[in-house]
Write an enzyme that holds these catalytic residues in place. Structure first.
Site, short mmCIF file in Angstrom:
data_model
loop_
_atom_site.label_atom_id
_atom_site.label_comp_id
_atom_site.label_asym_id
_atom_site.label_seq_id
_atom_site.Cartn_x
_atom_site.Cartn_y
_atom_site.Cartn_z
N LYS A 143 -5.89 10.73 10.73
CA LYS A 143 -5.47 10.07 9.49
C LYS A 143 -6.38 10.41 8.32
CE LYS A 143 -4.85 5.60 7.26
NZ LYS A 143 -4.88 4.13 7.38
N ASP B 295 0.84 -1.20 0.00
CA ASP B 295 0.00 0.00 0.00
C ASP B 295 0.87 1.25 0.00
OD1 ASP B 295 -2.16 1.60 0.02
OD2 ASP B 295 -2.94 0.99 1.96
N ASP C 209 -4.15 2.76 -5.16
CA ASP C 209 -2.72 2.85 -4.87
C ASP C 209 -2.22 1.66 -4.06
OD1 ASP C 209 -4.11 3.52 -2.57
OD2 ASP C 209 -2.57 4.90 -1.87
#
Length: 1088
Positions: free
Chosen positions: A823, A754, A982
Site C-alpha cells: 500500500k 477519505d 484528501d
C-alpha cells in the site's frame, strides 16, 4: 619601493611617531584613506608645508610632523599594494588600476621615466606645486619626497566637487612596455596631463538628468524662507555632518562585474526592492535601529553604503524609506529633503511610502514652520501618484495616519480618504463567488532571525533543575477565539504572533515575495479557503480523554499507541570490551545490542514526551472551545498552526476532537456513523456501502459493549486499525441508538470521507485514462475498487509464475504478499518515490510480519518493489507519460538556471525552493559553525531535486485546489467542513451534501485544460526570450526545452462530465450513497 621595504620602514618608526600621528588624526577627523585627500580645509591650510624625505636641520616638532605625514602616505601605499579587488579609482588626475602583469624593480632615478608629464603638470598646478616640483627634481630625490609632492599637488589642483555635474572618464590601460612585469595584487599609477574629455557617455547623461530631476524635487519640498530655525539634537548634528561628507565626496569607485547569466528576478517585490543576503542584512540592521530608536546609527549605515557604488547597488527604496520614516517621527523635514536627494542620486524613484513619510513629517510640524505641502502633492502628481494611493497602500501605526491626513488638509481642508467599495474580482474560471470575510488591519512585526541549539550538557542541567510543570508558548496552543481572517499574505491567524501565510525554511523568502507580487483579487479564493477551515470550533471528548490518561499513567500500552514510560524500556547491556573471555564476534554482537537498546530508549522517551504534550494540552482545553488557525505550504496544502495537538495528528488526537457545534443526525446520520465505524476497523475495504452497513448491524452488541465497558469488556474496539477513533464512534452510536429519536440526536462527532489513492485519481483524470480511472473509482462499478488490493493481486500472480520457474525468493514470499505490504509504495509512487525508497518501505512492512524469515528481507523487498513498479506501469499507462513529461520539463528548466514555477487553477503562485547547498562558516573565538543553506535563491537550482519534485508537487497543488474549492462551496451551503489533505470531515447529517460538492468540484477542476494551461505558462515564463549567449549548445538546449514544453502528452477518451452524469443516473437507485466514481472519488473509505 617594494611591499617588504615599506612594511619594514613603517615598523621601524618610533613610538613617538605613532603618538604624534594619533594627535594628528584626532585633529583631522575627516580623513579619507581611499582617495589620499585631506577633507578638512582648515587643518590642511594650517599644516600645509613642503614635504621631503631628506633630513634637514630643523626643529624636532617640524620633523615629527613631516615623519607622521610620511607614515600616513606609507600606510596608504601599503593598503594600495595589498588591494586584491579589481578597482578603478579616479581622483582628479590620478588613476589607480590593477594590472595582471608583473613589474620589475626600478631604481629611484629610473622611476621618473614613468612620469612623463609630471613637470608640465606641476607647472600648471599653481605655486605650491611649482615649488614642490622645482625643489624635488633630480636623481637624488627619494621615493617619500615624490609621494609627498604628488599628495600635495593633488590637494592643490583638485577642483571643488560639483555634485550635480560629476564626470566619469573611462580608464585606458595600455600595454606595459619593455616587458616589465608586476606582482599580482599590486597596482600602478599613471598621471595624465590632458584635460578631461567633454564627451558624455550614456551613463553620464542619465546621471545629469537625474541631477536635474533632483534639483526640481528639492525646490518642490524646500523650506519656507521665513520659517524658524529649530534647535537640532546631537543625533541631527551628527547626521548633518555625514550629509556634508557625502556632498563633498569626489571618489567614484566602479567595480567591473562580468556579465553572467541573467539572474532570476524572483527576489524582488512590486516596488523593485531586492532581497538578497546583503539587502537583508542592511534592512535588518536598519530595522534594529528603528527598534532601539537610534536614528543617527541608521543614518550612518545608510550613508556608508550610499557613498560607494559597489555598496549603493545593495540599497533599495525601502532602505531609504526606513530612515525617512524615522526622521518623519522627529519632524525633521531638512533630513527628509536630503534623503530625497540621495534617492535620486541612487537612480531610484520615490514611492508612496516616501511621500507618506514626507507628509507625516509636515503634519508633525507647527503650521507656521511649513507652508508648502502643496508642492509635495504636486510632485506626487508628477510621479503618477495620488493621495488616495498613500492611504490605500501604506500601512500606518499609531498616529501616522492622522499626521498624514493633517498635512493633506493643509492644502485640501475637506479631503477625506476614499475607501473603494468595488473590490476587484478574480477572473479565474473556477472562482464564481468570493466568501465574505472581515477585514482586519495589518500589524507590523520585526523579522525573526533564528536560534542556536544549546549544548546537550546545558540541556541536561536545565532539565534536572526545571520544574515538572509544562510551559508552552502561546503560538503552539489552540486559540480560544476565532483566528484573524487572512486578508493578505502578511495578515492573518494569530492576534499578536506574526504568521507566514506560506510555510518555508527560515530565511527563505521566495514564496512570500511571489505572493506579494500577485494581484490581491487572485488570492481571494485561497485566503477565503484558509479562513473557512480555520473558523471551525472544536472541543474535547472528555470521557475518552479520561480513559486515555488512565492508561497513560498505568504504564501505557503499545498496541493502543500509548507509549510506556522509560521504566519499561529494555536494559542496556553492559560489558567490558577489554575482557579476554569475550571473542571478537561476541563483542561485536554485544556492541550492536547496546546500540539497539540505546536507540530504543531514545525512541521511547521521544514518544512518551510527545504523548505527554498532546494529553497535557487536551486536558488543559477539556472545558474550553478552541480553534486551529491555518496556513499552507508552498504547494498550497493547508496545515493547522499548533504543532502538538491538532486534527492532523495521530489516532489518539483525532479521537479526542469533537466539533463544538452539533447537528441533529437526521434520517441518514446514524447510517453514516455505522459506515464510518466499519471504515475505521479496516475490515470491509472491498465491500459496498450496503455491505458495510449490514456488517455494522451484525456487531451491534460488540459496539455497545465497547462503549459501556471499554477496558473491562470484550474489548472489540482494540482490534480496529484506528482503535481510539473507533471507540469514540462506538460511544456516539450507543448514545444515538439509545436516544428516544435518533434523528433528533445532536451529534458532535466528525465523519471522515477519505480519498481512494488520491494522487492516482488526479493522474487518471489528467490523462483521461479509462483503465486507471476504473482502478481508483473514477468510473462506475457495482463494488468499490481498491487499487492497493488490485496491485497486491497482480504482484501475487507474478510471484506464482516465478515460483513455478524455481525462483527461490518467490517461493519464500508465498502467503506473505498482502495489501498492507504494497500500500505505501503504491500510494507514494505518484509522489515521486524511487525504487530505493519503495524497497525501504516494503522492507519495513516485512519486518512487521513475525513469521517472515528475517534472512530474506533484503532480497524479498528488492524483488517486490520491482514487481510493484511493473504492475503500476501496466495499470496506469497515461500516468507514466504525464509523469515523465513533467520530470523532463523540470530537468531542462533547471539546466537553464531557473527554478520551476507554475500557478494553480485557483490562482496560487508556486515556486520550488530547491537550490544548491551553500556552505557558510561562521568563525568565532570559541569555535567555527558550519551552516548549510539550501534556500539561497542566488545559488543555482538543484537539478536533481527540481526534476524529481515537480510531478508530486504539481499533483499536490491540484489536490489542494480541489480541497479549497470544496471548502468554499461547503461554506456557502452552511456545512461544517475540515480537511486532512484528501480526507474530508463533516457532520454525519451533511455527508451526502459534502460528497456531492466534492465530486462536482473534482469534475469542474478537471474539466479545465490543466496540462495545456501549464504548457502555455511554462512557455511564456521560460521560452519567451532566447538566451543571450554565443554558445550554440545553450541555444540548442533552449530550442529543445521549448519543443518539450509545447508537446503536451496525449490523453485518453475519459470524459469527466459523461462519467459524472452516467454515474448519477446509474447508481442512485441501486445505492443511495453515490460516492465511488469520478463524481464520488471518496469511495473506498479507507483511512490514510
Amino acid at each position: 619601493m617594494s611591499l617588504l621595504r615599506l612594511g619594514a620602514y613603517s615598523a621601524a618608526l618610533t613610538r613617538s611617531f605613532a603618538v604624534d600621528r594619533s594627535v594628528q588624526r584626532f585633529m583631522n577627523g575627516d580623513y579619507c584613506h581611499l582617495c589620499l585627500r585631506i577633507r578638512n580645509k582648515t587643518w590642511a591650510t594650517i599644516y600645509q608645508r613642503h614635504y621631503s624625505a631628506i633630513p634637514k636641520k630643523e626643529d624636532g616638532k617640524k620633523r615629527f610632523c613631516e615623519q607622521s605625514q610620511l607614515l600616513d602616505v606609507l600606510e596608504a601605499r601599503i593598503q594600495q599594494l595589498q588591494s586584491d579587488a579589481v578597482v578603478d579609482v579616479k581622483h582628479s588626475k590620478v588613476q589607480i588600476i590593477k594590472m595582471q602583469q608583473k613589474i620589475q624593480k626600478t631604481s629611484p632615478g629610473n622611476s621618473q621615466k614613468n612620469l612623463p608629464g609630471e613637470k608640465a603638470e606641476m607647472l600648471k598646478s599653481g605655486p605650491s606645486a611649482k615649488k614642490g616640483g622645482t625643489e624635488g627634481v633630480g636623481p637624488s630625490k627619494t621615493h617619500a619626497s615624490r609621494w609627498m609632492e604628488k599628495l600635495k599637488r593633488e590637494k592643490w589642483i583638485n577642483p571643488k566637487k560639483q555634485t550635480s555635474h560629476r564626470m566619469h572618464d573611462k580608464t585606458v590601460v595600455g600595454k606595459n612596455s619593455k616587458g616589465s612585469s608586476m606582482r599580482p595584487g599590486t597596482s600602478t599609477k599613471t598621471i595624465t596631463t590632458g584635460k578631461r574629455s567633454e564627451t558624455k557617455t550614456k551613463g553620464e547623461d542619465s546621471k545629469t538628468s537625474a541631477s536635474t530631476t533632483t534639483s526640481s524635487k528639492i525646490s518642490a519640498v524646500q523650506k519656507n524662507k521665513g520659517g524658524c530655525v529649530s534647535e537640532m539634537s546631537a543625533q541631527e548634528k551628527l547626521a548633518d555632518k555625514e550629509f556634508d561628507e557625502i556632498e563633498e565626496l569626489d571618489v567614484d569607485i566602479e567595480i567591473d562585474q562580468q556579465s553572467s547569466s541573467a539572474p532570476e528576478r524572483l527576489l524582488e517585490d512590486k516596488e523593485g526592492n531586492r532581497y538578497g543576503d546583503p539587502q537583508l542584512r542592511i534592512r535588518c540592521y536598519l530595522e534594529a535601529c528603528v527598534f532601539i530608536d537610534d536614528v543617527a546609527r541608521a543614518q550612518s549605515c545608510l550613508l556608508s553604503h550610499h557613498r560607494q557604488l559597489s555598496k549603493r547597488m545593495h540599497l533599495s527604496i525601502s532602505a531609504y524609506n526606513i530612515v525617512m520614516r524615522m526622521w518623519a517621527k522627529r519632524g525633521s523635514f531638512n533630513h527628509i529633503r536630503r534623503l530625497f536627494v540621495l534617492i535620486e542620486e541612487a537612480g531610484l524613484k520615490p514611492n508612496v511610502v516616501s511621500y507618506s513619510a514626507a507628509l507625516e513629517c509636515i503634519g508633525r510640524m507647527p503650521d507656521h514652520l511649513f507652508s508648502g505641502p502643496h508642492r509635495c502633492l504636486q510632485q506626487m502628481e508628477v510621479d503618477g501618484l495620488s493621495v488616495d494611493d498613500v492611504f490605500r497602500q501604506c500601512v500606518f501605526k499609531k498616529d501616522e495616519r492622522e499626521m498624514v491626513l493633517r498635512a493633506v488638509r493643509l492644502v485640501h481642508p475637506e479631503y477625506q480618504p476614499i475607501v473603494s467599495k468595488d473590490q476587484p474580482v478574480c477572473s479565474l474560471p473556477l472562482v464564481k463567488q468570493d466568501v465574505s470575510i472581515f477585514i482586519h488591519s495589518l500589524l507590523w512585526h520585526p523579522p525573526q532571525i533564528g536560534f542556536i541549539k544549546p549544548h546537550p550538557i546545558v540541556t541536561q542541567i536545565q532539565r534536572v533543575a526545571m520544574e515538572t510543570k509544562l510551559t508552552f508558548d502561546s503560538y503552539v496552543m489552540p486559540m480560544l477565539c476565532p483566528p484573524i481572517p487572512w486578508t493578505s499574505p502578511k495578515s492573518g491567524a494569530y492576534l499578536l504572533t506574526p504568521t507566514k501565510l506560506m510555510r518555508s525554511t527560515d530565511g527563505a523568502i521566495q514564496h512570500q515575495l511571489l505572493l506579494e507580487k500577485s494581484r490581491d483579487e487572485d488570492l481571494h479564493a485561497v485566503l477565503d479557503s484558509l479562513n473557512q477551515v480555520g473558523s471551525c470550533p472544536w472541543k474535547i471528548n472528555k470521557p475518552l480523554l479520561d480513559i486515555i490518561i488512565s492508561i497513560f499513567n498505568d504504564k501505557g500500552n503499545d498496541k493502543l499507541c500509548i507509549p510506556p514510560p522509560l521504566s519499561e524500556a529494555p536494559e542496556i547491556p553492559r560489558f567490558n570490551p577489554h575482557d579476554p573471555s569475550y571473542t571478537q564476534a561476541e563483542k561485536a554482537y554485544m556492541k550492536r545490542e547496546g546500540v539497539k537498546a540505546k536507540k530504543k530508549v531514545a525512541e521511547m522517551h521521544s514518544l512518551r514526551m510527545d504523548a505527554l504534550y498532546k494529553l497535557s494540552i487536551a486536558n488543559h482545553m477539556r472545558d474550553e472551545i478552541f480553534w486551529f488557525p491555518h496556513n499552507m505550504d508552498f504547494r498550497g496544502r493547508t496545515y493547522p498552526r499548533p504543532p502538538y495537538f491538532n486534527h492532523l495528528g495521530s489516532d489518539v488526537t483525532r479521537g479526542l476532537l469533537l466539533f463544538a457545534e452539533g447537528q441533529p443526525l437526521g434520517p441518514k446520520g446514524l447510517v453514516w456513523l455505522k459506515i464510518h465505524l466499519v471504515n475505521l476497523t479496516g475490515l470491509k475495504k472491498c465491500s459496498s456501502l450496503a455491505g458495510r452497513l449490514e456488517y455494522a448491524d451484525s456487531i451491534m452488541e460488540d459496539i455497545l459493549d465497547s462503549a459501556d465497558h471499554p477496558l473491562d469488556g470484550r474489548k472489540w474496539w482494540m482490534n480496529a486499525d484506528e482503535p481510539w477513533q473507533a471507540l469514540a464512534c462506538c460511544m456516539e452510536i450507543a448514545n444515538a441508538s439509545r436516544s428516544p429519536d435518533h434523528t433528533k440526536f445532536i451529534s458532535y462527532f466528525p465523519v471522515h470521507q477519505d480519498g481512494s489513492c488520491n494522487g492516482l485519481q488526479h493522474y487518471a483524470a489528467l490523462g483521461r485514462d479509462v483503465i486507471g480511472a476504473t482502478s481508483v473509482n473514477l468510473m462506475p462499478c457495482e463494488v468499490p475498487q481498491d487499487v492497493y488490493s488490485g496491485v497486491a493481486q497482480q504482484v501475487e500472480e507474478f510471484r506464482a509464475r516465478d515460483a513455478e520457474k524455481g525462483l527461490k525468493i518467490a517461493q519464500v514470499l508465498e502467503g506473505f504478499i498482502s495489501r498492507k505490504v504494497v500500500k505505501q509504495t503504491v500510494m507514494t509512487v505518484v509522489y515521486g518515490v524511487t525504487r530505493y525508497g519503495g524497497r525501504l518501505q516494503i522492507e519495513k512492512r516485512l519486518k512487521e510480519i513475525d513469521d517472515f524469515p528475517k534472512d530474506y528481507i533484503w532480497e524479498a523487498s528488492h524483488y517486490l518493489v520491482k514487481q510493484v513498479f511493473s504492475s503500476l506501469k501496466e495499470m496506469f499507462t497515461g500516468t507514466r507519460e504525464i509523469q515523465e513529461w513533467l520530470t523532463e520539463s523540470a530537468s531542462l528548466i533547471a539546466k537553464s538556471g531557473r527554478t520551476v514555477e507554475w500557478v494553480t487553477p485557483l490562482g496560487l503562485p508556486i515556486v520550488q525552493p530547491y537550490h544548491r547547498i551553500k556552505n557558510q562558516t561562521l568563525k568565532s573565538s570559541m569555535q567555527n559553525l558550519s551552516i548549510h543553506i539550501s534556500h539561497d535563491a542566488n545559488e543555482k537550482p538543484d537539478s536533481m531535486k527540481q526534476k524529481n519534485a515537480f510531478p508530486p508537487n504539481f499533483i499536490h497543488s491540484l489536490d489542494s485546489t480541489h480541497m479549497m474549492l470544496t471548502s468554499l462551496h461547503c461554506y456557502r451551503a452552511g456545512l461544517t467542513f475540515v480537511s486532512v489533505h484528501d480526507c474530508y470531515w463533516t457532520h454525519a447529517v451533511t455527508v451526502d451534501i459534502m460528497n456531492r460538492m466534492c465530486r462536482e468540484q473534482f469534475v469542474a477542476l478537471h474539466s479545465q485544460p490543466i496540462l495545456e494551461e501549464l504548457s502555455r505558462f511554462l512557455l511564456k515564463k521560460y521560452c519567451s526570450r532566447p538566451p543571450v549567449v554565443s554558445k550554440p549548445k545553450k541555444f540548442e538546449e533552449h530550442v529543445k526545452m521549448a519543443q518539450l514544453l509545447a508537446s503536451v502528452p496525449q490523453t485518453g477518451e475519459l470524459n469527466p462530465e459523461h462519467c459524472s452524469h452516467h454515474f448519477r443516473t446509474h447508481r442512485r437507485a441501486a445505492r443511495p450513497h453515490p460516492i465511488d466514481s469520478l463524481s464520488g472519488l471518496r469511495q473506498p473509505f479507507t483511512v490514510a
